[in-house]
Write an enzyme that holds these catalytic residues in place. Sequence first.
Site, mmCIF file in Angstrom:
data_model
loop_
_atom_site.group_PDB
_atom_site.id
_atom_site.type_symbol
_atom_site.label_atom_id
_atom_site.label_comp_id
_atom_site.label_asym_id
_atom_site.label_seq_id
_atom_site.Cartn_x
_atom_site.Cartn_y
_atom_site.Cartn_z
ATOM 1 C CG HIS A 36 -22.085 12.664 -20.440
ATOM 2 N ND1 HIS A 36 -23.373 13.100 -20.264
ATOM 3 C CD2 HIS A 36 -21.446 12.930 -19.273
ATOM 4 C CE1 HIS A 36 -23.519 13.599 -19.044
ATOM 5 N NE2 HIS A 36 -22.362 13.500 -18.415
ATOM 6 C CB CYS A 39 -24.507 14.938 -14.332
ATOM 7 S SG CYS A 39 -24.130 15.179 -16.078
ATOM 8 C CG HIS A 66 -20.540 10.255 -15.282
ATOM 9 N ND1 HIS A 66 -21.483 10.438 -14.296
ATOM 10 C CD2 HIS A 66 -20.567 11.401 -16.025
ATOM 11 C CE1 HIS A 66 -22.084 11.626 -14.452
ATOM 12 N NE2 HIS A 66 -21.533 12.227 -15.482
ATOM 13 C CD GLU A 67 -17.230 12.365 -17.785
ATOM 14 O OE1 GLU A 67 -17.385 12.528 -16.568
ATOM 15 O OE2 GLU A 67 -17.899 12.988 -18.645
#
Length: 187
Positions: free
Chosen positions: A161, A114, A157-158
């Site tokens: 966030h 990241c 993963h995004e």
Amino acid sequence: MITMNDIIREGNPTLREVAKEVPMPPTDEEKKLGEEMLEFLKNSQDPVKAEELQLRGGVGLAAPQLDISKRLIAVHVPSSDPEDDTPVLSTVMFNPKILSHSVQDACLGEGEGCLSVDREVPGYVVRHARVTVSYYDEAGVKHKRRLKNYEAIVVQHEIDHLNGVMFYDHINEENPFALKEGVLVIE
Ligand SMILES: O=CN(O)CCNC(=O)c1cccc(Cl)c1Cl
Ligand code: NI
């Protein structure tokens, strides 16, 4: 143009916030931000530009990583075939949402990294193997898309966030490489 200086790092509370939905259609400023995020990813994957601009490589980016707590991500996932220049997924997603997912889980054999984490964190990041996501494009048009393999992992993963989740939150602390039966390891 976005560079590494624009990316916030661990410890900045924005990375742990739940980002706000973007009212549709996006404003010109929000559209421009999405385009700049996608351009950053392309630059980060271009050896010449990445060197010139001192960029770490990335296949995805979320607005909270730029200290902008809005539900906006960009993904630029190249084909695994070096002969093939067409990315498997290259888009800006406003208000992405996982509508449904496979029972089967998956992880990347090489783990995850990241841009907001300036250290290696080894271990399997176990995610859904396949997801159906809805999102709005910069015209405010709604899309629904089934994703699998690497691109499914990247989008998760995004979206993490946007919910204040970091990849290492998913790593098993006792044994970072423990894997349950049936988890697909993507190499
Ligand atoms: O949030 C986005 N970043 O932090 C950009 C840098 N990381 C990556 O490109 C990356 C690397 C490995 C696995 C995944 Cl799934 C991703 Cl996303
Ligand atoms: Ni990240």
